[in-house]
Design an enzyme around this catalytic site. Sequence first.
Site, mmCIF file in Angstrom:
data_model
loop_
_atom_site.group_PDB
_atom_site.id
_atom_site.type_symbol
_atom_site.label_atom_id
_atom_site.label_comp_id
_atom_site.label_asym_id
_atom_site.label_seq_id
_atom_site.Cartn_x
_atom_site.Cartn_y
_atom_site.Cartn_z
ATOM 1 N N LEU A 106 12.533 -58.585 -27.973
ATOM 2 C CA LEU A 106 12.905 -57.235 -28.291
ATOM 3 C C LEU A 106 11.989 -56.242 -29.274
ATOM 4 C CD1 LEU A 106 16.156 -58.092 -30.621
ATOM 5 C CD2 LEU A 106 16.049 -57.124 -28.052
ATOM 6 N N VAL A 142 12.187 -66.259 -30.489
ATOM 7 C CA VAL A 142 11.657 -65.006 -28.381
ATOM 8 C C VAL A 142 12.083 -64.085 -28.639
ATOM 9 C CG1 VAL A 142 11.097 -65.436 -26.023
ATOM 10 C CG2 VAL A 142 11.009 -68.069 -27.109
ATOM 11 N N CYS A 143 13.636 -64.345 -29.200
ATOM 12 C CA CYS A 143 13.863 -63.043 -29.280
ATOM 13 C C CYS A 143 13.282 -61.683 -30.034
ATOM 14 C CB CYS A 143 15.113 -62.611 -30.051
ATOM 15 S SG CYS A 143 16.534 -63.822 -29.384
ATOM 16 N N PRO A 144 13.179 -61.878 -30.923
ATOM 17 C CA PRO A 144 11.797 -60.654 -32.176
ATOM 18 C C PRO A 144 11.428 -60.270 -30.448
ATOM 19 C CG PRO A 144 12.072 -62.529 -33.246
ATOM 20 C CD PRO A 144 13.252 -62.825 -32.023
#
Length: 187
Positions: free
Chosen positions: A51, A46-48
């Site tokens: 970001l 999920v993080c990318p």
Amino acid sequence: MSLINKEIGDFTVQAYADGDFKTVTKADVIGKWSVFFFYPADFTFVCPTELEDLANKYEEFKGIGCEIYSVSCDSHFVHKAWHDASKTIQKIKYPMLADPTGALTRDFEVMIEKDGMAERGSFIVNPEGKIVAYEVIAGNVGRNADELFRRVQASQFVAEHGDQVCPAKWQPGAETLKPSLDLVGLI
């Protein structure tokens, strides 16, 4: 306990930004609006997406005088490795703060102690170094840069116009509310 109006603690961390390693301190934050965008870890799922969403809106944040700092408990070396390995992360121009000791993550109260990682926390910090808005959500739900940008704009507006408040879905130029004595208890 609420973190609203909490002054962020002194910190010195390493960061990966603009293709280089840098030191970022609390002094770098004071005097401008900032967003601290905590996420669990590099090389995740999920993080990318979050970001990249921020990277796509970064120029707009800068245009309103707001710096973005993404933060995870990874080292600055891991941030660089992720940047080098991922086309998505290569879009990032804002500083990626390294917090391998978790000191910054604990100061913002988003450390998941058993995992040694941060919760998904977004914090808007005013030029005095105080938290004026924040959101912490479950690790399996991504955040929206457009809504975060709107919240920064609203926070800036009410800081400049202290006698007015921004209603739901407020956008710059839209009507605000000016509390009357009849509404004071309802805010």
